[in-house]
Design an enzyme around this catalytic site. Structure first.
Site, PDB file in Angstrom:
ATOM      1  N   GLY A 148       0.815  -1.210   0.000  1.00  0.00           N
ATOM      2  CA  GLY A 148       0.000   0.000   0.000  1.00  0.00           C
ATOM      3  C   GLY A 148       0.845   1.255   0.000  1.00  0.00           C
ATOM      4  O   GLY A 148       1.361   1.695  -1.029  1.00  0.00           O
ATOM      5  N   CYS A 149       1.015   1.834   1.194  1.00  0.00           N
ATOM      6  CA  CYS A 149       1.665   3.130   1.291  1.00  0.00           C
ATOM      7  C   CYS A 149       3.163   3.084   0.997  1.00  0.00           C
ATOM      8  O   CYS A 149       3.731   4.063   0.521  1.00  0.00           O
ATOM      9  CB  CYS A 149       1.398   3.729   2.663  1.00  0.00           C
ATOM     10  SG  CYS A 149      -0.362   4.099   2.924  1.00  0.00           S
ATOM     11  N   VAL A 150       3.819   1.944   1.267  1.00  0.00           N
ATOM     12  CA  VAL A 150       5.237   1.839   0.925  1.00  0.00           C
ATOM     13  C   VAL A 150       5.414   1.845  -0.589  1.00  0.00           C
ATOM     14  O   VAL A 150       6.240   2.584  -1.130  1.00  0.00           O
ATOM     15  CB  VAL A 150       5.871   0.582   1.547  1.00  0.00           C
ATOM     16  CG1 VAL A 150       7.299   0.389   1.043  1.00  0.00           C
ATOM     17  CG2 VAL A 150       5.855   0.672   3.064  1.00  0.00           C
ATOM     18  N   SER A 153       4.637   5.272  -2.061  1.00  0.00           N
ATOM     19  CA  SER A 153       5.716   6.217  -1.751  1.00  0.00           C
ATOM     20  C   SER A 153       6.968   5.911  -2.561  1.00  0.00           C
ATOM     21  O   SER A 153       7.689   6.826  -2.979  1.00  0.00           O
ATOM     22  CB  SER A 153       6.043   6.158  -0.253  1.00  0.00           C
ATOM     23  OG  SER A 153       4.916   6.502   0.528  1.00  0.00           O
TER      24      SER A 153
END
Length: 206
Positions: A148-150, A153
């Protein structure tokens, strides 16, 4: 090596390497991922322990350290389609204890906290301009969750022109399959995925 692995190695075997001035980003290490009663629970205590060791090495090298979290207006008016789609994001309404820092990750006065509303630490935040102003050319990513966020990013870090490294033991997910698949893909196209030992040795060399 299978034919498919050989094809990937030939097409995507390039290494990004390390930069001259790195910064460490710890993505969304918040209580919800560590509380078995929370929908977000991911069983990632070892991931946090690894990230804290990398953080210690980054501080010893006097590098910028950035922590991110997700925080929404109490009525979620800034949540947009992400909040509508992902039900567990309700735990990130301002003031919810599941959005607090977990034990062992109390921010220091020398760390920057970036609050976001979407998966990427870069989207809609000042992170890219802050890193550029600091002269950073290399972003080291740790955090939650890998798929997800990793990942979001990671793609944005590369897209903003930063050499990007993902620390394998210091990122985690709720399920091994998306975790490994996203590590594989990030390493193929956007970043180098390296071990905790390798990144700490690099930081100690600075």
């Amino acid at each position: 090596m299978t034919g498919l692995e050989d094809n990937y190695a030939k097409a995507y075997g390039q290494k990004a390497g390390f930069g001259k001035k790195p910064a460490l980003v710890l993505i969304d290490f918040v209580q919800g991922y560590f509380d078995p009663e929370c929908d977000l629970y991911a069983g990632v205590d070892d991931t946090l322990a690894s990230a804290l060791r990398v953080r210690e090495a980054a501080h010893a090298a006097e590098l910028p350290v950035i922590l991110t979290n997700v925080v929404y207006h109490p009525k979620a008016i800034d949540g947009g389609r992400f909040f509508e789609k992902a039900k567990p994001l309700r735990y990130f309404l301002a003031g919810n204890p599941m959005g607090a820092w977990p034990e062992g990750l109390e921010p220091t006065e020398n760390e920057l906290i970036i609050s976001k509303q979407y998966p990427s630490a870069f989207f809609g935040t000042s992170l890219a301009s802050t890193l550029t102003a600091l002269g950073v050319d290399h972003v080291i990513l740790t955090g939650l969750t890998t798929s997800g966020c990793v990942r979001a990013s990671c793609v944005d870090s590369m897209s903003h022109g930063f050499i990007t490294t993902v620390v394998r033991e210091a990122v985690g997910d709720r399920h091994e399959d998306p975790h490994e698949a996203n590590l594989f893909d990030m390493n193929a196209k956007y970043a180098d995925v390296v071990s905790e030992a390798e990144i700490i040795a690099y930081l100690q060399s600075l």
